[in-house]
Design a protein around this motif. Structure first.
Motif, PDB file in Angstrom:
ATOM      1  N   PHE A  89       1.026  -1.315   0.176  1.00  0.00           N
ATOM      2  CA  PHE A  89      -0.326   0.188   0.293  1.00  0.00           C
ATOM      3  C   PHE A  89       0.743   1.400   0.320  1.00  0.00           C
ATOM      4  CE2 PHE A  89      -2.241   3.100   3.018  1.00  0.00           C
ATOM      5  CZ  PHE A  89      -3.033   3.457   1.958  1.00  0.00           C
ATOM      6  N   ALA A  90       1.633   1.133   1.181  1.00  0.00           N
ATOM      7  CA  ALA A  90       2.654   1.996   1.036  1.00  0.00           C
ATOM      8  C   ALA A  90       3.510   3.078  -0.133  1.00  0.00           C
ATOM      9  CB  ALA A  90       3.914   2.150   2.077  1.00  0.00           C
ATOM     10  N   MET A  91       3.556   0.930  -0.946  1.00  0.00           N
ATOM     11  CA  MET A  91       5.191   1.714  -2.485  1.00  0.00           C
ATOM     12  C   MET A  91       3.763   2.323  -3.384  1.00  0.00           C
ATOM     13  SD  MET A  91       7.173   1.565  -2.418  1.00  0.00           S
ATOM     14  CE  MET A  91       7.581   1.883  -0.557  1.00  0.00           C
ATOM     15  N   THR A  92       1.983   2.253  -3.736  1.00  0.00           N
ATOM     16  CA  THR A  92       1.058   1.923  -4.187  1.00  0.00           C
ATOM     17  C   THR A  92       0.650   4.288  -3.919  1.00  0.00           C
ATOM     18  OG1 THR A  92       0.301   0.328  -4.340  1.00  0.00           O
ATOM     19  CG2 THR A  92      -1.585   1.955  -4.767  1.00  0.00           C
ATOM     20  N   LYS A  93       0.763   4.033  -2.419  1.00  0.00           N
ATOM     21  CA  LYS A  93       0.447   5.386  -2.208  1.00  0.00           C
ATOM     22  C   LYS A  93       1.437   6.979  -3.071  1.00  0.00           C
ATOM     23  CE  LYS A  93      -0.042   8.516   1.850  1.00  0.00           C
ATOM     24  NZ  LYS A  93      -0.397   8.272   3.280  1.00  0.00           N
ATOM     25  N   ALA A  94       3.257   5.707  -2.563  1.00  0.00           N
ATOM     26  CA  ALA A  94       4.339   6.538  -3.017  1.00  0.00           C
ATOM     27  C   ALA A  94       4.066   6.803  -4.550  1.00  0.00           C
ATOM     28  CB  ALA A  94       4.679   5.563  -2.818  1.00  0.00           C
TER      29      ALA A  94
ATOM     30  N   VAL B 162       2.814  -0.492  22.898  1.00  0.00           N
ATOM     31  CA  VAL B 162       2.640  -0.208  21.319  1.00  0.00           C
ATOM     32  C   VAL B 162       1.455   0.453  21.227  1.00  0.00           C
ATOM     33  CG1 VAL B 162       4.042  -1.296  19.320  1.00  0.00           C
ATOM     34  CG2 VAL B 162       4.337  -1.986  21.575  1.00  0.00           C
ATOM     35  N   THR B 163       1.730   1.618  20.592  1.00  0.00           N
ATOM     36  CA  THR B 163       0.941   1.946  20.185  1.00  0.00           C
ATOM     37  C   THR B 163       0.808   2.330  18.993  1.00  0.00           C
ATOM     38  OG1 THR B 163       1.448   4.496  20.095  1.00  0.00           O
ATOM     39  CG2 THR B 163       0.250   3.583  22.262  1.00  0.00           C
ATOM     40  N   PRO B 164      -0.799   1.936  17.658  1.00  0.00           N
ATOM     41  CA  PRO B 164      -0.199   2.315  16.657  1.00  0.00           C
ATOM     42  C   PRO B 164       0.690   3.384  16.175  1.00  0.00           C
ATOM     43  CG  PRO B 164      -2.829   2.328  16.842  1.00  0.00           C
ATOM     44  CD  PRO B 164      -2.240   2.537  18.333  1.00  0.00           C
ATOM     45  N   ASP B 165       0.537   4.568  17.280  1.00  0.00           N
ATOM     46  CA  ASP B 165       0.987   5.890  16.546  1.00  0.00           C
ATOM     47  C   ASP B 165       3.016   5.662  17.198  1.00  0.00           C
ATOM     48  OD1 ASP B 165      -0.416   7.689  15.855  1.00  0.00           O
ATOM     49  OD2 ASP B 165      -0.529   8.527  18.087  1.00  0.00           O
ATOM     50  N   ASP B 166       3.286   4.307  17.566  1.00  0.00           N
ATOM     51  CA  ASP B 166       4.622   4.127  17.604  1.00  0.00           C
ATOM     52  C   ASP B 166       4.717   3.335  16.434  1.00  0.00           C
ATOM     53  OD1 ASP B 166       4.815   4.892  20.456  1.00  0.00           O
ATOM     54  OD2 ASP B 166       4.200   3.343  21.625  1.00  0.00           O
ATOM     55  N   PHE B 167       4.191   2.313  16.563  1.00  0.00           N
ATOM     56  CA  PHE B 167       4.377   1.727  15.148  1.00  0.00           C
ATOM     57  C   PHE B 167       4.174   2.612  13.932  1.00  0.00           C
ATOM     58  CE2 PHE B 167       2.136  -1.106  11.190  1.00  0.00           C
ATOM     59  CZ  PHE B 167       3.148  -2.326  11.380  1.00  0.00           C
ATOM     60  N   PHE B 168       3.513   3.392  13.407  1.00  0.00           N
ATOM     61  CA  PHE B 168       3.518   4.052  12.438  1.00  0.00           C
ATOM     62  C   PHE B 168       5.174   4.422  12.438  1.00  0.00           C
ATOM     63  CE2 PHE B 168      -0.781   2.823  11.875  1.00  0.00           C
ATOM     64  CZ  PHE B 168      -0.208   2.448  10.437  1.00  0.00           C
ATOM     65  N   LEU B 169       5.525   4.757  13.723  1.00  0.00           N
ATOM     66  CA  LEU B 169       6.525   5.590  13.643  1.00  0.00           C
ATOM     67  C   LEU B 169       7.861   5.295  13.277  1.00  0.00           C
ATOM     68  CD1 LEU B 169       5.887   8.591  16.823  1.00  0.00           C
ATOM     69  CD2 LEU B 169       6.837   8.892  14.239  1.00  0.00           C
ATOM     70  N   ALA B 170       7.854   3.719  14.154  1.00  0.00           N
ATOM     71  CA  ALA B 170       8.663   2.185  13.381  1.00  0.00           C
ATOM     72  C   ALA B 170       9.018   1.993  11.959  1.00  0.00           C
ATOM     73  CB  ALA B 170       8.446   1.381  14.472  1.00  0.00           C
ATOM     74  N   ILE B 171       8.079   1.874  11.405  1.00  0.00           N
ATOM     75  CA  ILE B 171       7.966   1.686  10.110  1.00  0.00           C
ATOM     76  C   ILE B 171       7.894   2.936   9.380  1.00  0.00           C
ATOM     77  CG2 ILE B 171       6.772  -0.074  10.489  1.00  0.00           C
ATOM     78  CD1 ILE B 171       4.354   0.299   8.628  1.00  0.00           C
TER      79      ILE B 171
ATOM     80  N   GLY C 209      10.322   4.496   7.754  1.00  0.00           N
ATOM     81  CA  GLY C 209      10.906   3.792   6.533  1.00  0.00           C
ATOM     82  C   GLY C 209      11.058   3.514   4.975  1.00  0.00           C
ATOM     83  N   LEU C 210       9.812   2.980   5.587  1.00  0.00           N
ATOM     84  CA  LEU C 210       8.546   2.069   4.120  1.00  0.00           C
ATOM     85  C   LEU C 210       8.381   3.415   3.457  1.00  0.00           C
ATOM     86  CD1 LEU C 210       6.474  -0.061   5.159  1.00  0.00           C
ATOM     87  CD2 LEU C 210       8.075  -0.424   4.336  1.00  0.00           C
ATOM     88  N   TRP C 211       8.006   4.571   3.585  1.00  0.00           N
ATOM     89  CA  TRP C 211       7.513   6.020   2.379  1.00  0.00           C
ATOM     90  C   TRP C 211       8.922   6.217   2.367  1.00  0.00           C
ATOM     91  CZ3 TRP C 211       4.896   3.911   6.567  1.00  0.00           C
ATOM     92  CH2 TRP C 211       3.321   4.106   6.067  1.00  0.00           C
ATOM     93  N   GLN C 212       9.727   5.991   2.250  1.00  0.00           N
ATOM     94  CA  GLN C 212      11.316   6.226   1.617  1.00  0.00           C
ATOM     95  C   GLN C 212      12.194   5.205   1.168  1.00  0.00           C
ATOM     96  OE1 GLN C 212      12.637  10.014   2.561  1.00  0.00           O
ATOM     97  NE2 GLN C 212      10.991   9.392   4.079  1.00  0.00           N
ATOM     98  N   LEU C 213      11.141   4.583   0.830  1.00  0.00           N
ATOM     99  CA  LEU C 213      11.287   3.748  -0.328  1.00  0.00           C
ATOM    100  C   LEU C 213      10.943   4.346  -2.109  1.00  0.00           C
ATOM    101  CD1 LEU C 213      10.727   0.450   1.318  1.00  0.00           C
ATOM    102  CD2 LEU C 213      13.310   1.281   1.027  1.00  0.00           C
ATOM    103  N   ASP C 214      11.753   4.045  -3.057  1.00  0.00           N
ATOM    104  CA  ASP C 214      11.631   4.146  -4.244  1.00  0.00           C
ATOM    105  C   ASP C 214      10.264   3.242  -4.835  1.00  0.00           C
ATOM    106  OD1 ASP C 214      10.935   5.252  -6.740  1.00  0.00           O
ATOM    107  OD2 ASP C 214      13.470   5.013  -7.262  1.00  0.00           O
TER     108      ASP C 214
END
Length: 192
Positions: free
Chosen positions: A99-104, A149-158, A160-165
């Motif tokens: 999903f992140a790659m589709t969104k990007a 672990v909260t959803p906010d923590d989780f999304f901060l941890a991942i 890096g996905l939004w940095q991938l091309d």
């Protein structure tokens, strides 16, 4: 007999809509301003069918975003029904990466759709956040991840996905990143 015909038409219309969305994801990820006629042709539908489903480029782009987000969110409950919590979470993370790659890949098209004068706002990400919360709670209850672990923590941890091309060979890098995140979530888990 009339009812069966109506059901068949609704099923056919639903399939047309799905094909349009699939074709649009592919084309708009490749080129943010891909002609709608190219998307219709790739989906195997006529212009009339296309415009009945999506009267504008903006409507199409925002529906792609909502559709993809719903699929990722809905996958969480299904995975929890069919897999143990830790495996469900890790597989869901892979879906989230797609999903992140589709969104990007669609970022330019989404930006164009939401920045147009009088354009619609970008849909919120509440369904995906709720899905992450569901998976995290199930894992915490199973003792598979550290507590709290909260959803906010989780999304901060991942993040890096939004940095991938999305045009690169992103899958191996995403898998490595998500394995690291999963290892971090397991550290300090009571069941380990």
């Amino acid at each position: 007999m009339q009812e069966k015909k109506g059901v068949a038409l609704r099923t056919d219309a639903r399939r047309n809509r799905e094909r349009i969305l699939e074709a649009a994801v592919a084309e708009l990820t490749r080129c943010a301003d891909a002609p709608l006629s190219v998307i219709a042709r790739r989906a195997g539908v006529g212009q009339g069918t296309f415009y009945r489903n999506f009267p504008s480029r903006e409507a199409l782009v925002l529906e792609i975003y909502r559709h993809e987000m719903r699929q990722v969110a809905d996958a969480a409950a299904h995975l929890l029904e069919t897999r143990e919590p830790a495996r469900a979470l890790r597989e869901w993370m892979d879906r989230l990466a797609r999903f992140a790659m589709t969104k990007a890949g669609l970022a330019d098209a989404i930006r164009m759709a939401t920045s147009a004068p009088g354009g619609q706002p970008k849909p919120g990400h509440a369904p995906v956040t709720s899905a992450a919360g569901l998976l995290l709670r199930a894992n915490e209850e199973a003792g598979a991840i550290r507590p709290g672990v909260t959803p906010d923590d989780f999304f901060l941890a991942i993040a890096g996905l939004w940095q991938l091309d999305p045009r690169s060979d992103w899958q191996p890098r995403a898998a490595r990143l998500l394995d690291l995140v999963m290892d971090g979530l397991r550290a300090g888990a009571p069941g380990r």
